[in-house]
Write an enzyme that holds these catalytic residues in place. Structure first.
Site, PDB file in Angstrom:
ATOM      1  N   HIS A   1       0.798  -1.236   0.000  1.00 41.05           N
ATOM      2  CA  HIS A   1       0.000   0.000   0.000  1.00 41.05           C
ATOM      3  C   HIS A   1       0.826   1.280   0.000  1.00 41.05           C
ATOM      4  O   HIS A   1       0.273   2.376   0.021  1.00 41.05           O
ATOM      5  CB  HIS A   1      -0.985   0.017   1.181  1.00 41.05           C
ATOM      6  CG  HIS A   1      -0.327   0.281   2.508  1.00 41.05           C
ATOM      7  ND1 HIS A   1       0.278  -0.694   3.248  1.00 41.05           N
ATOM      8  CD2 HIS A   1      -0.167   1.433   3.229  1.00 41.05           C
ATOM      9  CE1 HIS A   1       0.768  -0.186   4.369  1.00 41.05           C
ATOM     10  NE2 HIS A   1       0.526   1.118   4.374  1.00 41.05           N
TER      11      HIS A   1
HETATM   12  C1  UD1 Z   1      -2.296   5.788   5.628  1.00 43.18           C
HETATM   13  C2  UD1 Z   1      -1.032   6.342   6.265  1.00 43.18           C
HETATM   14  C3  UD1 Z   1       0.071   5.294   6.183  1.00 43.18           C
HETATM   15  C4  UD1 Z   1      -0.388   3.978   6.777  1.00 43.18           C
HETATM   16  C5  UD1 Z   1      -1.701   3.536   6.141  1.00 43.18           C
HETATM   17  C6  UD1 Z   1      -2.221   2.330   6.873  1.00 43.18           C
HETATM   18  C7  UD1 Z   1      -0.679   8.765   5.997  1.00 43.18           C
HETATM   19  C8  UD1 Z   1       0.056   9.820   5.242  1.00 43.18           C
HETATM   20  N1  UD1 Z   1      -0.545   7.528   5.520  1.00 43.18           N
HETATM   21  O1  UD1 Z   1      -2.014   5.547   4.259  1.00 43.18           O
HETATM   22  O2  UD1 Z   1       1.181   5.746   6.933  1.00 43.18           O
HETATM   23  O3  UD1 Z   1       0.596   3.005   6.526  1.00 43.18           O
HETATM   24  O4  UD1 Z   1      -2.668   4.587   6.282  1.00 43.18           O
HETATM   25  O5  UD1 Z   1      -3.135   1.614   6.127  1.00 43.18           O
HETATM   26  O6  UD1 Z   1      -1.331   9.059   6.967  1.00 43.18           O
HETATM   27  N2  UD1 Z   1      -9.417   4.744   1.201  1.00 43.18           N
HETATM   28  C9  UD1 Z   1     -10.648   4.134   1.104  1.00 43.18           C
HETATM   29  N3  UD1 Z   1     -11.271   3.770   2.271  1.00 43.18           N
HETATM   30  C10 UD1 Z   1     -10.753   4.000   3.498  1.00 43.18           C
HETATM   31  C11 UD1 Z   1      -9.507   4.622   3.570  1.00 43.18           C
HETATM   32  C12 UD1 Z   1      -8.842   5.002   2.426  1.00 43.18           C
HETATM   33  O7  UD1 Z   1     -11.172   3.904   0.023  1.00 43.18           O
HETATM   34  O8  UD1 Z   1     -11.381   3.635   4.512  1.00 43.18           O
HETATM   35  C13 UD1 Z   1      -8.693   5.081  -0.052  1.00 43.18           C
HETATM   36  C14 UD1 Z   1      -8.972   6.502  -0.547  1.00 43.18           C
HETATM   37  O9  UD1 Z   1      -8.987   6.469  -1.946  1.00 43.18           O
HETATM   38  C15 UD1 Z   1      -7.734   7.249  -0.082  1.00 43.18           C
HETATM   39  C16 UD1 Z   1      -6.645   6.181  -0.165  1.00 43.18           C
HETATM   40  O10 UD1 Z   1      -7.299   4.970   0.192  1.00 43.18           O
HETATM   41  O11 UD1 Z   1      -7.443   8.363  -0.883  1.00 43.18           O
HETATM   42  C17 UD1 Z   1      -5.483   6.419   0.777  1.00 43.18           C
HETATM   43  O12 UD1 Z   1      -5.923   6.615   2.124  1.00 43.18           O
HETATM   44  P1  UD1 Z   1      -5.054   7.536   3.126  1.00 43.18           P
HETATM   45  O13 UD1 Z   1      -5.597   7.409   4.499  1.00 43.18           O
HETATM   46  O14 UD1 Z   1      -4.893   8.900   2.585  1.00 43.18           O
HETATM   47  O15 UD1 Z   1      -3.616   6.905   3.053  1.00 43.18           O
HETATM   48  P2  UD1 Z   1      -3.169   5.402   3.199  1.00 43.18           P
HETATM   49  O16 UD1 Z   1      -2.507   4.985   1.949  1.00 43.18           O
HETATM   50  O17 UD1 Z   1      -4.297   4.588   3.733  1.00 43.18           O
HETATM   51  N1  UDP Z   2      -4.029  -5.601   8.645  1.00 48.60           N
HETATM   52  C1  UDP Z   2      -5.308  -6.133   8.714  1.00 48.60           C
HETATM   53  N2  UDP Z   2      -5.937  -6.475   7.548  1.00 48.60           N
HETATM   54  C2  UDP Z   2      -5.353  -6.349   6.333  1.00 48.60           C
HETATM   55  C3  UDP Z   2      -4.028  -5.817   6.270  1.00 48.60           C
HETATM   56  C4  UDP Z   2      -3.400  -5.434   7.441  1.00 48.60           C
HETATM   57  O1  UDP Z   2      -5.854  -6.301   9.794  1.00 48.60           O
HETATM   58  O2  UDP Z   2      -5.982  -6.696   5.323  1.00 48.60           O
HETATM   59  C5  UDP Z   2      -3.372  -5.224   9.902  1.00 48.60           C
HETATM   60  C6  UDP Z   2      -2.030  -5.886  10.101  1.00 48.60           C
HETATM   61  O3  UDP Z   2      -2.195  -7.172  10.687  1.00 48.60           O
HETATM   62  C7  UDP Z   2      -1.337  -4.887  11.026  1.00 48.60           C
HETATM   63  C8  UDP Z   2      -1.859  -3.545  10.522  1.00 48.60           C
HETATM   64  O4  UDP Z   2      -3.084  -3.834   9.840  1.00 48.60           O
HETATM   65  O5  UDP Z   2      -1.768  -5.042  12.364  1.00 48.60           O
HETATM   66  C9  UDP Z   2      -0.884  -2.909   9.580  1.00 48.60           C
HETATM   67  O6  UDP Z   2      -1.492  -1.824   8.972  1.00 48.60           O
HETATM   68  P1  UDP Z   2      -1.104  -1.288   7.529  1.00 48.60           P
HETATM   69  O7  UDP Z   2      -0.350  -2.312   6.790  1.00 48.60           O
HETATM   70  O8  UDP Z   2      -2.347  -0.760   6.928  1.00 48.60           O
HETATM   71  O9  UDP Z   2      -0.202   0.006   7.865  1.00 48.60           O
HETATM   72  P2  UDP Z   2       1.309   0.216   8.334  1.00 48.60           P
HETATM   73  O10 UDP Z   2       1.605  -0.707   9.453  1.00 48.60           O
HETATM   74  O11 UDP Z   2       2.187   0.010   7.135  1.00 48.60           O
HETATM   75  O12 UDP Z   2       1.342   1.650   8.732  1.00 48.60           O
END
Ligand code: UD1
Ligand code: UDP
Length: 350
Positions: free
Chosen positions: A204
């Site tokens: 991601h």
């Molecule tokens: C965010 C965090 C990242 C973390 C990740 C965990 C920041 C800058 N990034 O990244 O550090 O590793 O969360 O998963 O804070 N979206 C949906 N549904 C949701 C959430 C997001 O469709 O419930 C889609 C939207 O198109 C959105 C994109 O995902 O624009 C990215 O979501 P965003 O929260 O901005 O960043 P992440 O890539 O999730």
């Molecule tokens: N996770 C989850 N379901 C998924 C993918 C990840 O429950 O489909 C959990 C994973 O086990 C861990 C956390 O989400 O506890 C990690 O989050 P993510 O990878 O979104 O973000 P990051 O740790 O890179 O910030």
């Protein structure tokens, strides 16, 4: 003691769960504020249910958007909440935009900030998380570090006061929920998987998802592995996969709950990921990990021989998987504490 906790993204719910429970046991008042950064049921609500986290007192419903807009909206709304509740401390987790907004709002109002997972560094300034961590650490009053490496990074930046090495609350969570995952999750059956006969992958990071060459290279590597690959797809990644033709061993699914993820990480042959949390959890669950990034914050997992950092180069990924299959790593050391990080944090907060 009254605490306002700011949460917003998937990994933060998991990091916070053990601390929420410990605060409650100690009779502290905690007001949970959900920024709404993650809002799909399988990115948010499922974790509150599975990890028995109390429902947030307020959801700011900020949703998705550019970094500035998202962080700015959170900042203004969190300020209002802090003015209303006047907490003794504000608690923030990790390195997302929700973390930074919570820390900045508290800092401007002179409210002490406690940062859980302080001191992590990738030294990659192209990552939004790196900005969020550095800025949050530099305005925090209590810095709860998961590892000695994190303490060292803070010292190098001149931060020594308020620094506590407590261990990792994600390790606490794995120890608390591993048995429940084994007894409750039906993920193996649902996806037709056999123990140690499949790979688990997640991707991601924007530098992988938003670069078509990088994403194609990573997917090509997954397609070349000798067993089925289960790939729970983050909502950021889903639209980017649509234009790729994927090998038949790759099975995509929606984002999974925590219990399914724990079980699958434990049963996988190897985990392949660019997630921070997944790198750590696979280490806790003794499954080797290939990290689809060029660096990692979790250097201990690499030093212990349980994580190989490959980037998205297809042949480097294949070689790393083969290496783990030929030479399984030795029992890993306890780099991340003893599973009592949350209790330590609450003792220090109180
Ligand atoms: C965010 C965090 C990242 C973390 C990740 C965990 C920041 C800058 N990034 O990244 O550090 O590793 O969360 O998963 O804070 N979206 C949906 N549904 C949701 C959430 C997001 O469709 O419930 C889609 C939207 O198109 C959105 C994109 O995902 O624009 C990215 O979501 P965003 O929260 O901005 O960043 P992440 O890539 O999730
Ligand atoms: N996770 C989850 N379901 C998924 C993918 C990840 O429950 O489909 C959990 C994973 O086990 C861990 C956390 O989400 O506890 C990690 O989050 P993510 O990878 O979104 O973000 P990051 O740790 O890179 O910030």
């Amino acid at each position: 003691m009254k605490i306002v906790t700011i949460l917003g993204a998937r990994p933060q719910f998991i990091k916070a769960a053990p601390v929420c429970h410990a605060l409650k046991q100690n009779g502290c008042e905690e007001i949970l504020v959900h920024t709404g950064q993650h809002y799909d049921a399988n990115m948010s609500e499922i974790f509150f249910r599975e990890l028995s986290i109390p429902a947030p007192s307020v959801n700011l419903n900020v949703g998705s958007g550019g970094h500035g807009k998202q962080t700015g909206e959170m900042l203004a709304k969190i300020e209002e909440i802090l003015l209303t509740h006047k907490p003794d401390k504000v608690l923030v987790y990790g390195d997302t935009n929700s973390t930074l907004a919570g820390a900045l709002a508290a800092c401007k109002l002179g409210i002490p900030i406690a940062h859980v997972e302080a001191g992590l560094r990738s030294f990659n300034r192209s990552m939004p998380e790196e900005h969020n961590r550095v800025l949050t650490d530099h305005c925090s009053d209590l810095l709860f570090c998961p590892t000695q490496t994190a303490v060292n990074h803070l010292a190098f930046e001149g931060i020594r006061n308020g620094v506590h090495l407590v261990g990792d609350t994600m390790f606490d969570a794995v120890l608390s929920f591993r048995e429940l995952a084994r007894s409750r999750s039906d993920a193996m059956k649902k996806f037709g998987l056999k123990p140690k006969n499949f790979y688990l992958a997640t991707i991601h990071r924007p530098y992988n998802t938003d670069d078509p060459v990088a994403l194609e290279s990573a997917m090509k590597a997954l397609g070349s592995l000798g067993h089925q690959v289960l790939f729970p797809v983050h909502p950021r990644t889903r639209p980017k996969l649509q234009s790729l033709s994927l090998a038949s061993n790759i099975q995509l699914c929606d984002p999974l709950g925590y219990l399914d993820m724990l079980l699958l990480q434990e049963e996988a042959r190897v985990v392949l990921t660019d997630s921070g949390g997944v790198q750590k959890e696979s280490f806790f669950l003794k499954t080797p990990c290939v990290t689809l990034r060029t660096e990692t914050e979790w250097v201990e997992t690499v030093q212990a021989g349980w994580n190989i950092v490959t980037g998205v180069d297809s042949s480097a990924i294949q070689k790393a998987v083969e290496q783990f299959e030929r030479n399984p790593p030795l029992t890993p050391p306890d780099y991340f504490g003893s599973g009592d990080a949350a209790a330590r944090i609450v003792r220090i907060l109180a």
